[in-house]
Enzyme design. Structure first.
Site, PDB file in Angstrom:
ATOM      1  N   HIS A 121       0.979  -1.264   0.182  1.00 19.18           N
ATOM      2  CA  HIS A 121       0.433   0.212   0.139  1.00 19.18           C
ATOM      3  C   HIS A 121       0.983   1.034   0.269  1.00 19.18           C
ATOM      4  CE1 HIS A 121       0.957   0.213   4.224  1.00 19.18           C
ATOM      5  NE2 HIS A 121       1.004   0.838   4.341  1.00 19.18           N
TER       6      HIS A 121
HETATM    7  C1  UD1 Z   1      -1.679   5.958   5.982  1.00 16.62           C
HETATM    8  C2  UD1 Z   1      -0.125   6.315   6.299  1.00 16.62           C
HETATM    9  C3  UD1 Z   1       0.708   5.401   5.692  1.00 16.62           C
HETATM   10  C4  UD1 Z   1       0.334   3.967   6.761  1.00 16.62           C
HETATM   11  C5  UD1 Z   1      -1.098   3.576   5.928  1.00 16.62           C
HETATM   12  C6  UD1 Z   1      -1.382   2.329   6.164  1.00 16.62           C
HETATM   13  C7  UD1 Z   1       0.321   8.627   5.087  1.00 16.62           C
HETATM   14  C8  UD1 Z   1       1.493   9.986   4.636  1.00 16.62           C
HETATM   15  N1  UD1 Z   1       0.221   7.575   4.792  1.00 16.62           N
HETATM   16  O1  UD1 Z   1      -1.383   5.569   3.700  1.00 16.62           O
HETATM   17  O2  UD1 Z   1       1.762   5.526   6.842  1.00 16.62           O
HETATM   18  O3  UD1 Z   1       0.971   2.994   6.777  1.00 16.62           O
HETATM   19  O4  UD1 Z   1      -1.751   4.879   6.185  1.00 16.62           O
HETATM   20  O5  UD1 Z   1      -3.074   1.801   5.525  1.00 16.62           O
HETATM   21  O6  UD1 Z   1      -0.575   8.869   6.307  1.00 16.62           O
HETATM   22  N2  UD1 Z   1      -9.188   5.164   1.478  1.00 16.62           N
HETATM   23  C9  UD1 Z   1     -10.273   4.142   1.647  1.00 16.62           C
HETATM   24  N3  UD1 Z   1     -10.986   3.885   3.548  1.00 16.62           N
HETATM   25  C10 UD1 Z   1     -10.156   4.445   4.351  1.00 16.62           C
HETATM   26  C11 UD1 Z   1      -9.020   4.831   4.114  1.00 16.62           C
HETATM   27  C12 UD1 Z   1      -8.597   5.321   3.180  1.00 16.62           C
HETATM   28  O7  UD1 Z   1     -10.989   4.475   0.682  1.00 16.62           O
HETATM   29  O8  UD1 Z   1     -10.719   4.024   5.482  1.00 16.62           O
HETATM   30  C13 UD1 Z   1      -8.754   5.519   0.745  1.00 16.62           C
HETATM   31  C14 UD1 Z   1      -8.594   7.258   0.740  1.00 16.62           C
HETATM   32  O9  UD1 Z   1     -10.099   7.382   0.594  1.00 16.62           O
HETATM   33  C15 UD1 Z   1      -6.946   7.621  -0.163  1.00 16.62           C
HETATM   34  C16 UD1 Z   1      -6.296   5.973   0.229  1.00 16.62           C
HETATM   35  O10 UD1 Z   1      -7.333   4.989   0.635  1.00 16.62           O
HETATM   36  O11 UD1 Z   1      -7.752   7.577  -1.313  1.00 16.62           O
HETATM   37  C17 UD1 Z   1      -5.270   6.689   0.636  1.00 16.62           C
HETATM   38  O12 UD1 Z   1      -6.347   6.950   2.050  1.00 16.62           O
HETATM   39  P1  UD1 Z   1      -4.111   7.614   3.087  1.00 16.62           P
HETATM   40  O13 UD1 Z   1      -4.943   7.874   4.130  1.00 16.62           O
HETATM   41  O14 UD1 Z   1      -4.281   9.047   2.338  1.00 16.62           O
HETATM   42  O15 UD1 Z   1      -2.823   6.833   3.002  1.00 16.62           O
HETATM   43  P2  UD1 Z   1      -2.549   5.661   3.316  1.00 16.62           P
HETATM   44  O16 UD1 Z   1      -2.067   5.268   1.430  1.00 16.62           O
HETATM   45  O17 UD1 Z   1      -3.727   4.915   3.995  1.00 16.62           O
END
Ligand code: UD1
Length: 364
Positions: free
Chosen positions: A199
């Site tokens: 991820h």
């Molecule tokens: C974040 C952390 C990363 C950690 C990871 C665990 C940062 C910079 N990165 O990355 O260090 O290892 O969490 O998962 O903070 N999304 C959903 N549903 C959710 C959460 C996210 O659909 O419940 C989607 C968001 O809309 C976005 C993508 O997933 O498009 C990424 O989510 P985001 O929280 O920005 O970062 P992660 O990649 O999860």
């Protein structure tokens, strides 16, 4: 005030909120960075974490406005609740926002999982760690190497080596993780499959990198179980990689798995392929060989201890490492119980936070 927001932080904070504080109470704040049931509430339920006292519901957006919004809402709850201490965990945007909000409000700050470095300031997690450590009054490190890193950087906060709550939570869950019934819904038995997660932005936001990783998955001698993070699913679809992978009969793509299911999939797998820091450690604790899709790791004990191979993202390197890993017998693995010290990391963290809160009261 414990500030959490993303999946790994729920796991790290779970044993901490179970501990008693000396003369203080916990106030749990959820920024809303992770908001799906399967990325957030499912973890609170499985880990019996109390419902957050404050839900900031920031939700998904680009990093700058997301961090800004978190700071703004955290500022408000800090004004309202006047915590004696704020504590943040790990290295996500929620960590950074929590650190900045506490610092700007003049509240003493503790960083749990301080002192980790990849040396790559292009990683958002690395920037979040470095800045958070600079702002922290108490730096709770998971091991001595992290303390050495902080000393070399001339860190001014008080360093406390508490051990690692990721190990603590995963050790406690072993009786559940070893139940093979938990992996049968994925159409696999113990030792018959490779467990995959990825991820990180560096792996999944770059079409070339993600293509290389998926290439490797088509050439693994065992079945593959791959719970897909929302970010990864979005990118696989965008880069036109999803359909071929989903249609390949040896690969099972599933929704993000809950915590206990993930541990069960790790416990019974022939090998793990991952870019996650938490999963590298959970696999190491359970004695499961791991192929990490990065060139460096912050969790060097997993490599030094012989369980983890840093393969990067070249398909040949991944496949070679996986073949070696799956050649090891599944049934003579040893759980590395010694990774969780006594007193437990969560107890040491709670004591450090009580002490920091007391110090502030004395200073007044
Ligand atoms: C974040 C952390 C990363 C950690 C990871 C665990 C940062 C910079 N990165 O990355 O260090 O290892 O969490 O998962 O903070 N999304 C959903 N549903 C959710 C959460 C996210 O659909 O419940 C989607 C968001 O809309 C976005 C993508 O997933 O498009 C990424 O989510 P985001 O929280 O920005 O970062 P992660 O990649 O999860």
């Amino acid at each position: 005030m414990l500030i959490v927001g993303a999946r790994p932080q729920f796991i790290k904070a779970a044993p901490v909120v179970e501990q008693e504080l000396d003369g203080y109470e916990w106030l749990l704040v959820h920024t809303g960075q992770h908001y799906d049931y399967r990325m957030s509430r499912a973890f609170f339920e499985e880990l019996s974490i109390p419902t957050p006292d404050r839900q900031l519901e920031v939700g998904p957006m680009a990093p700058a406005p997301q961090i800004a919004k978190m700071i703004e809402r955290l500022w408000d709850v800090i004004q309202e609740d006047a915590p004696a201490v704020c504590a943040v965990f790990g290295d996500t945007n929620s960590t950074l926002a929590g650190a900045l909000a506490a610092d700007l409000a003049g509240v003493p700050l503790a960083h749990v999982e301080a002192g980790l470095r990849s040396g790559d300031m292009k990683m958002p997690e690395e920037r979040n760690r470095v800045i958070t450590d600079k702002l922290s009054d108490v730096l709770v490190v998971p091991h001595e190497r992290a303390a050495d890193i902080l000393a070399a950087e001339g860190a001014t906060g008080k360093v406390i080596d508490a051990g690692d709550t990721t190990y603590e939570t995963a050790l406690k869950a072993i009786p559940l993780a070893e139940d093979v019934e938990r992996v049968s819904p994925f159409g696999v038995n113990r030792g018959e499959y490779v467990f995959v997660t990825c991820h990180r932005q560096a792996t999944v936001d770059d079409a070339g990198e993600l293509r290389k990783v998926t290439e490797a998955l088509f050439d693994i001698p065992l079945k593959v179980v791959f719970p897909v993070h929302p970010r990864t699913e979005k990118r696989l679809r965008e880069f036109g990689l999803w359909d071929r992978l989903a249609e390949y009969n040896k690969v099972t793509l599933t929704e993000p798995a809950g915590y206990i299911t993930t541990l069960a999939l790790i416990y019974s797998t022939a090998a793990v392929i991952t870019d996650s820091g938490g999963i590298q450690r959970e696999a190491y604790l359970y004695g499961v060989p791991t192929v990490t899709l990065r060139d460096v790791t912050e969790w060097t004990e997993t490599v030094d201890g012989g369980g983890n191979t840093l393969a990067g993202t070249e398909p040949e390197a991944i496949k070679t490492a996986v073949r070696k890993a799956i050649a090891r017998p599944v049934d003579n693995r040893l759980v590395r119980r010694e990774l969780v010290g006594d007193p437990k990391p969560s107890k040491r963290i709670a004591d450090a936070l009580s002490e920091l809160a007391g110090r502030r009261t004395c200073d007044k």
